[in-house]
Write an enzyme that holds these catalytic residues in place. Sequence first.
Site, PDB file in Angstrom:
ATOM      1  N   LYS A  31      -4.760   1.801 -11.244  1.00 59.16           N
ATOM      2  CA  LYS A  31      -5.398   1.539  -9.745  1.00 59.16           C
ATOM      3  C   LYS A  31      -5.845   0.092  -9.990  1.00 59.16           C
ATOM      4  CE  LYS A  31      -8.515   3.629  -6.325  1.00 59.16           C
ATOM      5  NZ  LYS A  31      -9.229   4.676  -6.004  1.00 59.16           N
ATOM      6  N   SER A  67      -8.016   6.598  -1.528  1.00 60.70           N
ATOM      7  CA  SER A  67      -7.716   5.354  -1.984  1.00 60.70           C
ATOM      8  C   SER A  67      -6.878   5.274  -3.318  1.00 60.70           C
ATOM      9  CB  SER A  67      -9.078   4.556  -2.265  1.00 60.70           C
ATOM     10  OG  SER A  67      -9.715   5.104  -3.480  1.00 60.70           O
ATOM     11  N   SER A  75     -10.146  10.502  -3.192  1.00 63.41           N
ATOM     12  CA  SER A  75      -9.337   9.435  -3.259  1.00 63.41           C
ATOM     13  C   SER A  75      -7.917   9.682  -4.168  1.00 63.41           C
ATOM     14  CB  SER A  75      -9.928   8.261  -4.255  1.00 63.41           C
ATOM     15  OG  SER A  75     -10.856   7.635  -3.074  1.00 63.41           O
TER      16      SER A  75
END
Length: 185
Positions: free
Chosen positions: A49, A124, A148
């Site tokens: 990420k 996210s 997320s």
Amino acid sequence: MTSAELTDEAINAICMPDFDRARAAARGADQARARGEDRPLLGIPVTVKESYNIAGLPTTWGVPLHRNYMPAEDAVQVPRLKAAGAVVLGKTNVPLGLQDVQSFNEIYGTTNNPWDHGRTPGGSSGGSAAALASGFGALSLGSDIAGSLRTPAPFLRCLRTQADARAGGEPGYGPADRAGMAGRP
């Protein structure tokens, strides 16, 4: 890497590719296997990420003000992946400030759901989930505080696992959760 290089343009899961270093790591993994070495993730392609630091790649959290922040060292999780033999392909897209249920920011644009480009992969960690669903690696490092990981997983038919210091594996902010995540460079 060829799959990601050829097909990620429509999905935009890997916002910051690191294919040259990944190729070198893959060659190193092949050589290690030839010598008889065996590590848990030896030669396995993974993505990370965007919010986790990787030395030499920007960490922005999708915030335009931070587009030039270049960390000098990796987040604590990244060398652990590499020590296990993982081949890091690059960093995956996130929403602005990691605070949305989609994955769009002004720096890297929109990540699309690989099953339907008109839909979101969630957020996210949507870029991470989209990379997995697209076959751009066997694993992806993400994070979860308010869904997320839990939101993108069912959107993209991905399995999510989550380790945390507390019993039950619930999301939170422990020391390992934050180490190497550039919040405000």
